[in-house]
Scaffold this motif. Structure first.
Motif: not given
Length: 189
Positions: A49, A52-54, A64, A66, A69, A99, A103
């Motif tokens: 995605p 998408c990692e906070p 991670y 997700v 990830t 991307n 990530v």
């Protein structure tokens, strides 16, 4: 030291992409080399995605949230270096591949990168962009590159047909990539 492990990363995820044929060609020509074992890694298989990692990757310490990830991180962490098979999109790097780099962070550090680019002008602008981007994540891009031109290295039917000089260009890139990746080994330890 154990034998180097180098991933040939197919960076395009588009339907009908040319990168799969290029990646397979690189992987095939890299087989049997004494300096490293080469493995084909297709970015498309990871379905990452968008950002998408906070937690910022540089602060995440490889933890991670997700699942995609985490799988991507574990895959990239296994390798000492990379052959980056990149298209050029609109005079720049492809978003999915950027991307995939963004990530993660520590997984790229002190590893060698060789770039095989392709596009209407050989993907050379993407290669120049990648040099600065990869340096920021502590990767080292070798000087040699292979630039494949859409109108020279594919036939009229769209089949990948690299020019006669391309295998030698790739061997030169792989030689330098292996030397550089080996020289960086103490920094990875």
């Amino acid at each position: 030291m154990t034998k180097l492990r180098i991933a040939v990363v197919i960076g395009s995820t588009r339907p009908g992409r040319k990168g799969e044929a290029v990646g397979r060609w690189v992987h095939e020509l890299a087989q049997g080399r004494e300096g490293a074992d080469y493995e084909l890694v297709d970015l498309k298989a990871f379905d990452l995605p968008l950002l998408c990692e906070p937690t910022v990757p540089g602060s995440a310490n490889r933890q991670y949230e997700v699942p995609q990830t985490r799988e991507w991180s574990a895959t990239i962490d296994r390798f000492d270096g990379f052959v980056w098979v990149t298209p050029e999109y609109n005079h720049g790097v492809p978003a999915a591949m950027k991307n995939a780099l963004d990530v993660l962070y520590p997984e790229w550090g002190f590893k060698g990168f060789g770039i095989v680019s392709y596009g209407s002008d050989g993907g050379t602008r993407a290669t120049e962009h990648w040099r600065g981007i990869i340096a920021n994540v502590m990767g080292t891009v070798v000087r040699h590159q292979v630039a494949l031109y859409e109108f020279l290295d594919w036939d009229d039917d769209g089949t990948f047909a690299p020019l006669e000089r391309r295998p030698e260009e790739l061997r030169n890139l792989l030689d330098l990539l292996e030397e550089t990746t080996l020289a960086l080994a103490p920094l990875r330890a």
